[in-house]
Design a protein around this motif. Structure first.
Motif, PDB file in Angstrom:
ATOM      1  N   MET A   1      -4.146  -3.438   5.723  1.00  0.00           N
ATOM      2  CA  MET A   1      -3.166  -2.366   5.460  1.00  0.00           C
ATOM      3  C   MET A   1      -1.853  -2.984   4.988  1.00  0.00           C
ATOM      4  O   MET A   1      -1.277  -3.827   5.668  1.00  0.00           O
ATOM      5  CB  MET A   1      -2.921  -1.528   6.713  1.00  0.00           C
ATOM      6  CG  MET A   1      -1.898  -0.428   6.532  1.00  0.00           C
ATOM      7  SD  MET A   1      -1.654   0.578   8.014  1.00  0.00           S
ATOM      8  CE  MET A   1      -1.013  -0.627   9.169  1.00  0.00           C
ATOM      9  N   THR A   2      -1.397  -2.562   3.839  1.00  0.00           N
ATOM     10  CA  THR A   2      -0.129  -3.047   3.309  1.00  0.00           C
ATOM     11  C   THR A   2       1.029  -2.212   3.847  1.00  0.00           C
ATOM     12  O   THR A   2       0.824  -1.149   4.445  1.00  0.00           O
ATOM     13  CB  THR A   2      -0.134  -2.973   1.774  1.00  0.00           C
ATOM     14  OG1 THR A   2      -0.190  -1.593   1.375  1.00  0.00           O
ATOM     15  CG2 THR A   2      -1.329  -3.720   1.195  1.00  0.00           C
ATOM     16  N   LEU A   3       2.243  -2.720   3.611  1.00  0.00           N
ATOM     17  CA  LEU A   3       3.428  -1.987   4.043  1.00  0.00           C
ATOM     18  C   LEU A   3       3.508  -0.625   3.340  1.00  0.00           C
ATOM     19  O   LEU A   3       3.867   0.381   3.961  1.00  0.00           O
ATOM     20  CB  LEU A   3       4.675  -2.813   3.743  1.00  0.00           C
ATOM     21  CG  LEU A   3       6.016  -2.149   4.094  1.00  0.00           C
ATOM     22  CD1 LEU A   3       6.084  -1.839   5.589  1.00  0.00           C
ATOM     23  CD2 LEU A   3       7.179  -3.053   3.674  1.00  0.00           C
ATOM     24  N   ALA A   4       3.138  -0.602   2.058  1.00  0.00           N
ATOM     25  CA  ALA A   4       3.168   0.659   1.300  1.00  0.00           C
ATOM     26  C   ALA A   4       2.197   1.675   1.897  1.00  0.00           C
ATOM     27  O   ALA A   4       2.515   2.875   2.006  1.00  0.00           O
ATOM     28  CB  ALA A   4       2.825   0.393  -0.163  1.00  0.00           C
ATOM     29  N   ASP A   5       1.006   1.202   2.309  1.00  0.00           N
ATOM     30  CA  ASP A   5       0.025   2.098   2.931  1.00  0.00           C
ATOM     31  C   ASP A   5       0.547   2.639   4.257  1.00  0.00           C
ATOM     32  O   ASP A   5       0.350   3.812   4.592  1.00  0.00           O
ATOM     33  CB  ASP A   5      -1.298   1.361   3.165  1.00  0.00           C
ATOM     34  CG  ASP A   5      -2.016   1.034   1.863  1.00  0.00           C
ATOM     35  OD1 ASP A   5      -1.765   1.739   0.870  1.00  0.00           O
ATOM     36  OD2 ASP A   5      -2.803   0.072   1.858  1.00  0.00           O
ATOM     37  N   ALA A   6       1.211   1.765   5.031  1.00  0.00           N
ATOM     38  CA  ALA A   6       1.763   2.192   6.313  1.00  0.00           C
ATOM     39  C   ALA A   6       2.841   3.251   6.126  1.00  0.00           C
ATOM     40  O   ALA A   6       2.884   4.253   6.852  1.00  0.00           O
ATOM     41  CB  ALA A   6       2.328   0.994   7.062  1.00  0.00           C
ATOM     42  N   GLN A  87      -4.523   6.958   4.399  1.00  0.00           N
ATOM     43  CA  GLN A  87      -4.166   5.728   3.691  1.00  0.00           C
ATOM     44  C   GLN A  87      -3.784   4.606   4.653  1.00  0.00           C
ATOM     45  O   GLN A  87      -3.573   3.469   4.230  1.00  0.00           O
ATOM     46  CB  GLN A  87      -3.019   5.996   2.718  1.00  0.00           C
ATOM     47  CG  GLN A  87      -3.326   7.030   1.649  1.00  0.00           C
ATOM     48  CD  GLN A  87      -4.662   6.794   0.968  1.00  0.00           C
ATOM     49  OE1 GLN A  87      -4.891   5.735   0.383  1.00  0.00           O
ATOM     50  NE2 GLN A  87      -5.546   7.782   1.052  1.00  0.00           N
ATOM     51  N   ASP A  89      -5.689   3.082   6.473  1.00  0.00           N
ATOM     52  CA  ASP A  89      -6.782   2.102   6.462  1.00  0.00           C
ATOM     53  C   ASP A  89      -7.513   2.215   5.126  1.00  0.00           C
ATOM     54  O   ASP A  89      -7.926   3.314   4.732  1.00  0.00           O
ATOM     55  CB  ASP A  89      -7.736   2.388   7.624  1.00  0.00           C
ATOM     56  CG  ASP A  89      -8.829   1.341   7.776  1.00  0.00           C
ATOM     57  OD1 ASP A  89      -8.965   0.487   6.870  1.00  0.00           O
ATOM     58  OD2 ASP A  89      -9.542   1.390   8.784  1.00  0.00           O
ATOM     59  N   ASP A  90      -7.693   1.069   4.438  1.00  0.00           N
ATOM     60  CA  ASP A  90      -8.411   1.080   3.161  1.00  0.00           C
ATOM     61  C   ASP A  90      -9.842   1.580   3.317  1.00  0.00           C
ATOM     62  O   ASP A  90     -10.430   2.123   2.374  1.00  0.00           O
ATOM     63  CB  ASP A  90      -8.439  -0.330   2.551  1.00  0.00           C
ATOM     64  CG  ASP A  90      -7.068  -0.784   2.090  1.00  0.00           C
ATOM     65  OD1 ASP A  90      -6.197   0.093   1.893  1.00  0.00           O
ATOM     66  OD2 ASP A  90      -6.868  -2.007   1.945  1.00  0.00           O
TER      67      ASP A  90
END
Length: 268
Positions: A1-6, A87, A89-90
């Motif tokens: 999980m990226t910062l953008a997804d978080a 989003q 989790d991918d």
């Protein structure tokens, strides 16, 4: 999980909480609040009354158009919020055939299937945790479906009740008096309009059956008749109308001016 997804996931949670609260307060809150759905209704009303011609057919359609705009806000807003939540989790949603992470659009399609209880999506939850989250999405969809139906029914019933009240008032030659049942009918109508204020956006080809204008005309005619007791009762009852906030210190002429201003917001 990226910062953008978080960040996107957190924004989804905030949006979801806001829309669910708005939906519940609007459909079962039983009182008027300045909610997002009411702003959506107001903007939808303004847009379509500006582009539609002032014809009987347009007046028949404007109420359902406003209700459709609010319903679209609830449905698409909820779908978008849940898609954003997934989003985090991918692999929250994976492809049915390959097990590969789903794309944004497949996430949105999967959420749409869950909310509408259609089934048949090309995706599936990536693990047991997201499978449980999918159950919440489906329950959310069922709540929207059931409460929306009852809300629409209550709104149309309130419109019919308001028009019946105006017809009764007209039959009595607009002579409002607190000593017969019409005062109780008006009190009940005002309470129902607070519970389902979207009923005020329904118009009618018959000018005497347009609710905001009809209530204003009733007060104006009662004022001309000079019945002090009737005027006093009307002022107290009409003061409870949604989005109407008269000043208690104003005289009857000032009260009528405020009532006309309130009614103008619902004029085609």
């Amino acid at each position: 999980m990226t910062l953008a997804d978080a960040i996107l996931g957190v924004m989804g949670v905030v949006l979801l909480v806001g829309i669910v609260a708005d939906f519940l307060l609007t459909t079962i809150g039983a009182s008027y609040h300045a909610l997002l759905s009411h702003h959506v209704a107001n903007y939808t009303w303004r847009i379509f009354t500006a582009i539609l011609p002032d014809r009987p057919g347009a007046r028949v359609y404007i109420g359902p158009i406003v209700m459709t705009g609010v319903a679209a806000f609830w449905i698409f807003g909820t779908s978008l919020a849940w898609a954003m939540v997934f989003q985090f989790d991918d692999r929250a949603i994976v492809r049915m055939e390959t097990g590969a992470p789903a794309s944004w659009w497949m996430d949105l399609a999967y959420i749409g299937h869950l909310l509408s209880t259609l089934g048949g999506s090309l995706g599936k939850p990536g693990d047991i945790g997201w499978s449980l989250a999918a159950v919440l999405v489906a329950v959310n969809g069922m709540v929207i479906l059931t409460l929306s139906v009852s809300f629409v029914l209550n709104t149309t019933q309130t419109v019919a009740e308001a028009r019946a009240f105006l017809a009764t008032s007209e039959a009595l030659e607009d002579r409002f008096t607190p000593h017969h049942g019409i005062a109780a009918q008006l009190a009940n109508l005002v309470a129902n309009l607070n519970a389902v204020p979207l009923a005020l956006y329904y118009s009618s080809p018959n000018e005497s059956r347009r609710v905001p204008g009809g209530l204003t005309a009733l007060f104006e005619k009662t004022l001309k008749n000079g019945d002090a007791a009737a005027i006093r009762v009307l002022r107290r009852l009409l003061a409870g109308l949604p989005r109407f906030d008269p000043k208690e210190s104003e005289d009857d002429a000032g009260y009528l001016k405020d009532l006309r201003r309130w009614s103008k917001a619902y004029e085609f």
